[in-house]
Design a protein around this motif. Structure first.
Motif, PDB file in Angstrom:
ATOM      1  N   PRO A 198       3.471   1.310  -8.409  1.00  0.00           N
ATOM      2  CA  PRO A 198       3.004   2.679  -8.153  1.00  0.00           C
ATOM      3  C   PRO A 198       4.174   3.592  -7.808  1.00  0.00           C
ATOM      4  O   PRO A 198       5.172   3.160  -7.237  1.00  0.00           O
ATOM      5  CB  PRO A 198       2.042   2.540  -6.976  1.00  0.00           C
TER       6      PRO A 198
ATOM      7  N   GLU B 295       6.263   6.535  -5.888  1.00  0.00           N
ATOM      8  CA  GLU B 295       6.383   6.927  -4.480  1.00  0.00           C
ATOM      9  C   GLU B 295       5.696   8.269  -4.248  1.00  0.00           C
ATOM     10  O   GLU B 295       5.639   9.110  -5.129  1.00  0.00           O
ATOM     11  CB  GLU B 295       7.857   7.063  -4.090  1.00  0.00           C
ATOM     12  N   ARG B 296       5.204   8.458  -3.019  1.00  0.00           N
ATOM     13  CA  ARG B 296       4.606   9.734  -2.573  1.00  0.00           C
ATOM     14  C   ARG B 296       3.604  10.274  -3.603  1.00  0.00           C
ATOM     15  O   ARG B 296       3.638  11.431  -3.975  1.00  0.00           O
ATOM     16  CB  ARG B 296       5.699  10.749  -2.281  1.00  0.00           C
ATOM     17  N   THR B 297       2.684   9.403  -4.042  1.00  0.00           N
ATOM     18  CA  THR B 297       1.696   9.773  -5.046  1.00  0.00           C
ATOM     19  C   THR B 297       0.311   9.377  -4.560  1.00  0.00           C
ATOM     20  O   THR B 297       0.134   8.284  -4.024  1.00  0.00           O
ATOM     21  CB  THR B 297       1.994   9.054  -6.383  1.00  0.00           C
ATOM     22  N   LYS B 298      -0.664  10.267  -4.768  1.00  0.00           N
ATOM     23  CA  LYS B 298      -2.046   9.969  -4.383  1.00  0.00           C
ATOM     24  C   LYS B 298      -2.744   9.305  -5.563  1.00  0.00           C
ATOM     25  O   LYS B 298      -2.671   9.781  -6.692  1.00  0.00           O
ATOM     26  CB  LYS B 298      -2.794  11.242  -3.989  1.00  0.00           C
ATOM     27  N   TYR B 299      -3.421   8.193  -5.286  1.00  0.00           N
ATOM     28  CA  TYR B 299      -4.190   7.466  -6.290  1.00  0.00           C
ATOM     29  C   TYR B 299      -5.644   7.423  -5.849  1.00  0.00           C
ATOM     30  O   TYR B 299      -5.935   7.324  -4.662  1.00  0.00           O
ATOM     31  CB  TYR B 299      -3.684   6.029  -6.443  1.00  0.00           C
TER      32      TYR B 299
ATOM     33  N   THR C 218      -2.443   7.124  -0.654  1.00  0.00           N
ATOM     34  CA  THR C 218      -1.180   7.758  -1.037  1.00  0.00           C
ATOM     35  C   THR C 218      -0.043   6.802  -0.720  1.00  0.00           C
ATOM     36  O   THR C 218       0.009   6.242   0.370  1.00  0.00           O
ATOM     37  CB  THR C 218      -0.979   9.088  -0.275  1.00  0.00           C
ATOM     38  N   THR C 219       0.850   6.617  -1.682  1.00  0.00           N
ATOM     39  CA  THR C 219       1.993   5.739  -1.465  1.00  0.00           C
ATOM     40  C   THR C 219       3.064   6.477  -0.668  1.00  0.00           C
ATOM     41  O   THR C 219       3.133   7.705  -0.683  1.00  0.00           O
ATOM     42  CB  THR C 219       2.576   5.252  -2.807  1.00  0.00           C
TER      43      THR C 219
END
Length: 84
Positions: A10, A12-16, A39-40
């Motif tokens: 995944p 970084e700093r991403t909402k899934y 969120t990562t």
């Protein structure tokens, strides 16, 4: 239990957002749809990289040698005369 293994790590700093639908239990009952998100975080920089707080210290630096003595080598201080 539901297990998901992504093909790529995944970002970084991403909402899934994840949605599970159509899952069945052992008796064949379909579960209600369930949605959740996460969120990562940003990964920490490697040690001694420009962004790393540890890089400001870096590897240990040897201590500086002591300053030279004010006296020249081979010279002695005058010894006071005792009993004169």
């Amino acid at each position: 239990m539901l297990t998901f293994t992504p093909a790529q790590p995944p970002a970084e700093r991403t909402k899934y957002t994840v949605e599970a639908t159509g899952a069945k239990d052992g008796a064949g009952n379909v579960m209600t749809a369930h949605t959740w998100s996460f969120t990562t975080l940003e990964l920490p920089p490697p040690p001694y990289s420009p962004k790393s707080p540890a890089s400001t210290s870096g590897p240990p630096t040897p201590a500086a040698p002591p300053p030279p003595s004010p006296r020249s080598p081979g010279r002695r201080s005058p010894t006071p005369a005792v009993g004169r």
